[in-house]
Scaffold this active site. Structure first.
Site, PDB file in Angstrom:
ATOM      1  N   HIS A 169       0.816  -1.224   0.000  1.00 45.96           N
ATOM      2  CA  HIS A 169       0.000   0.000   0.000  1.00 45.96           C
ATOM      3  C   HIS A 169       0.846   1.269   0.000  1.00 45.96           C
ATOM      4  O   HIS A 169       0.321   2.356  -0.222  1.00 45.96           O
ATOM      5  CB  HIS A 169      -0.929   0.000   1.223  1.00 45.96           C
ATOM      6  CG  HIS A 169      -1.979  -1.060   1.157  1.00 45.96           C
ATOM      7  ND1 HIS A 169      -3.322  -0.766   0.960  1.00 45.96           N
ATOM      8  CD2 HIS A 169      -1.915  -2.409   1.236  1.00 45.96           C
ATOM      9  CE1 HIS A 169      -4.018  -1.886   0.943  1.00 45.96           C
ATOM     10  NE2 HIS A 169      -3.187  -2.908   1.107  1.00 45.96           N
ATOM     11  N   ASP A 382       3.608   9.663  -0.651  1.00 43.30           N
ATOM     12  CA  ASP A 382       2.409   8.943  -0.215  1.00 43.30           C
ATOM     13  C   ASP A 382       2.112   7.854  -1.239  1.00 43.30           C
ATOM     14  O   ASP A 382       2.121   8.127  -2.450  1.00 43.30           O
ATOM     15  CB  ASP A 382       1.223   9.924  -0.120  1.00 43.30           C
ATOM     16  CG  ASP A 382       0.149   9.449   0.860  1.00 43.30           C
ATOM     17  OD1 ASP A 382       0.048   8.228   1.097  1.00 43.30           O
ATOM     18  OD2 ASP A 382      -0.598  10.306   1.365  1.00 43.30           O
TER      19      ASP A 382
HETATM   20  C1  G6P Z   1      -0.980   3.277   6.180  1.00 44.70           C
HETATM   21  C2  G6P Z   1      -0.467   1.856   5.998  1.00 44.70           C
HETATM   22  C3  G6P Z   1      -1.423   0.852   6.627  1.00 44.70           C
HETATM   23  C4  G6P Z   1      -1.715   1.236   8.058  1.00 44.70           C
HETATM   24  C5  G6P Z   1      -2.254   2.664   8.140  1.00 44.70           C
HETATM   25  C6  G6P Z   1      -2.512   3.132   9.573  1.00 44.70           C
HETATM   26  O1  G6P Z   1      -2.092   3.500   5.395  1.00 44.70           O
HETATM   27  O2  G6P Z   1      -0.273   1.575   4.633  1.00 44.70           O
HETATM   28  O3  G6P Z   1      -0.853  -0.442   6.589  1.00 44.70           O
HETATM   29  O4  G6P Z   1      -2.637   0.340   8.638  1.00 44.70           O
HETATM   30  O5  G6P Z   1      -1.305   3.535   7.545  1.00 44.70           O
HETATM   31  O6  G6P Z   1      -1.378   2.978  10.364  1.00 44.70           O
HETATM   32  P1  G6P Z   1      -1.344   2.028  11.644  1.00 44.70           P
HETATM   33  O7  G6P Z   1       0.105   1.969  12.029  1.00 44.70           O
HETATM   34  O8  G6P Z   1      -2.192   2.729  12.668  1.00 44.70           O
HETATM   35  O9  G6P Z   1      -1.917   0.697  11.269  1.00 44.70           O
END
Ligand code: G6P
Length: 483
Positions: A169, A382
């Site tokens: 992602h 991003d």
């Molecule tokens: C990004 C990453 C995700 C992640 C999200 C939130 O979008 O690509 O994998 O889940 O951030 O971050 P966190 O560390 O809270 O899961």
């Protein structure tokens, strides 16, 4: 689901991600429960999973807590436990202080610690073991994101029958940056266990293929990587751009909801009906360019290119990774800048900047999108940026201007946005003024063109195309094996 030898239920489609798509809730009677989280990924996958015996393996968000698996809205949830140490070494450490900054072009310096790497391997194995327990023969396994890059190889070695997809992602960095990683070869081999590795942009896919050639014995031809003879994994690995998107119709529908439209009006009223409302919506993360944005905005107020009484910037910065030092430092820096801007430009009756260190439900987000004239997305790097896509989808009315950083995956698709280089503060100031003064006809033309793209390229289509490509590739390679 068909029972397997060990009497565990097995599943034909297994999704693996660091987080389960659920939020903890307290029921009216005080008991604990889960609610499906509003994320785009689960919205896209829910119908496919319901139709094909789907399970989701992920962390449930608790610390040191073992939970039984449970069913939620036709998805079988398999919680993976993490201890406080696991969180510190695997999540805050290797995932978010090594890989995250390295993959986002070293905006802050990545840290390399062998103890973090050891725990990353161990936790990846824990996720892989959870998958192996429940994957039916010939099942499809779809692994997500940078926290789990070793999982494809781990499950490939144990179960060559599985069809394995991986989607990253976030960006995949250039070889000159990726080369810093002491464990670069292991990470590349981990990913190469997949039949198909999907990326947000073409550049990410080509960076990955170049790294495979440079740092492993794989050779590549077009988008396909081949292992050397006698290698422990014999699968081909295809690397391609598959940009993710949003549930466009859901957002568009909410944007027509009379209650949400009324709420948007109320938001503007309560801000004192400024002529222009500018919006920023981000996790509080150093990749998002929040400081660069505030710098440009503060200067526009100071040089009176924007009149303090006419304009308000709403900056939603949702709390994120609060135990990681670089995130704590960023919060201090942003909050200092917010104080400087409001202290200098606010009056008793008007604020130039409403800073909200909070997160909001989707309906409130749509009201904010509708209340805004301009959305500022000024990320330094991003993977995609779905906020930009949601803002566009919420503006079926053809109003509003998207100012979008060139350093986002979304900039490859939303080409009618006002594109900016967030490092160029003067350039960004000019673009913000251009956005604020854009004619309604021009706004409408650009919004409609971007909405034509989003109408077709939805998150449902993204997952369908990825999974059908994965099915075709695996069918072709098993045909090869027979021939
Ligand atoms: C990004 C990453 C995700 C992640 C999200 C939130 O979008 O690509 O994998 O889940 O951030 O971050 P966190 O560390 O809270 O899961």
């Amino acid at each position: 689901p068909a029972p397997s030898q060990n009497t565990e239920e097995t599943y034909d489609l297994v999704v693996v991600a660091n987080r389960l798509p659920v939020d903890r809730i307290t029921n009216p009677d005080g008991s604990q429960g889960f609610r499906r989280s509003p994320g785009g990924l689960v919205t896209a996958l829910a119908p496919i999973m319901a139709a094909s015996d789907g399970a989701w393996v992920g962390w449930h968000g608790g610390i040191d807590e073992e939970l039984e698996s449970f069913d939620k809205d036709d998805i079988h949830m398999v919680p993976v436990p993490l201890s406080e140490d696991d969180l510190e070494l695997y999540y805050e450490g290797f995932s978010n202080s090594t890989l995250w900054p390295l993959y986002h072009d070293v905006i802050v310096p990545p840290e390399y610690h062998r103890t973090w790497w050891d725990r990353y391997k161990k936790i990846n194995q824990r996720f892989a073991d959870a998958v192996l327990k429940i994957a039916a023969p010939n099942a499809t396994v779809w692994v997500h994101d940078y926290q789990l890059q070793l999982v494809p190889q781990m499950i490939r070695l144990a179960r060559p029958d599985l069809k394995i997809g991986f989607f990253l992602h976030i960006p995949f960095p250039a070889a000159s940056l990726f080369s810093q990683l002491p464990w670069r070869k292991q990470i590349l081999q981990g990913l190469a266990g997949a039949d198909l590795v999907g990326f947000q942009r073409e550049t990410d896919a080509s960076n990955f293929l170049r790294c495979l050639r440079r740092f492993t014995e794989y050779s590549t031809k077009g988008d396909v990587a081949t292992p050397p003879a006698g290698h422990q994994m014999q699968n081909l690995c295809r690397a391609k751009a598959h940009p993710i998107s949003i549930d466009t119709e859901q957002i568009a529908k909410l944007s027509r909801d009379p209650q949400i439209i009324a709420r948007a009006g109320q938001i503007r009223n309560e801000l004192g009906n400024p002529k222009t409302v500018i919006l920023g919506v981000d996790r509080l993360d150093y990749t998002k360019g929040i400081r660069h944005r505030l710098k440009a905005y503060g200067e526009l107020l100071a040089d009176e290119q924007l009149r303090a009484g006419d304009v308000c910037l709403i900056q939603v910065a949702s709390p994120s990774r609060e135990n990681v030092d670089t995130y704590m430092e960023l919060r201090d820096q942003v909050e200092l800048m917010v104080g400087q801007i409001t202290g200098q430009h606010d009056t008793l009756s008007h604020t130039t900047l409403r800073y909200l260190h909070q997160s909001y439900p989707l309906r409130e987000m749509i009201a904010l999108y509708l209340a805004a004239d301009v959305l500022l997305v000024t990320a330094l790097r991003d993977g995609m940026n779905l906020v930009a896509k949601e803002f566009v989808a919420a503006h079926q009315d053809g109003r509003g201007v998207l100012v979008l950083s060139e350093y986002t995956g979304a900039a490859d698709q939303l080409t009618q946005a006002v594109l900016v280089n967030p490092h160029d503060i003067d350039g960004m100031k000019d673009k913000i003024i251009q956005a604020v003064n854009m004619s309604e006809a021009e706004q409408d033309k650009r919004m409609r063109r971007m909405n034509r793209h989003l109408k077709v390229n939805t998150v449902a289509r993204w997952s369908e195309v990825f999974l059908s490509e994965l099915a075709e590739i695996s069918a072709a390679s098993s045909a090869d094996a027979i021939a």
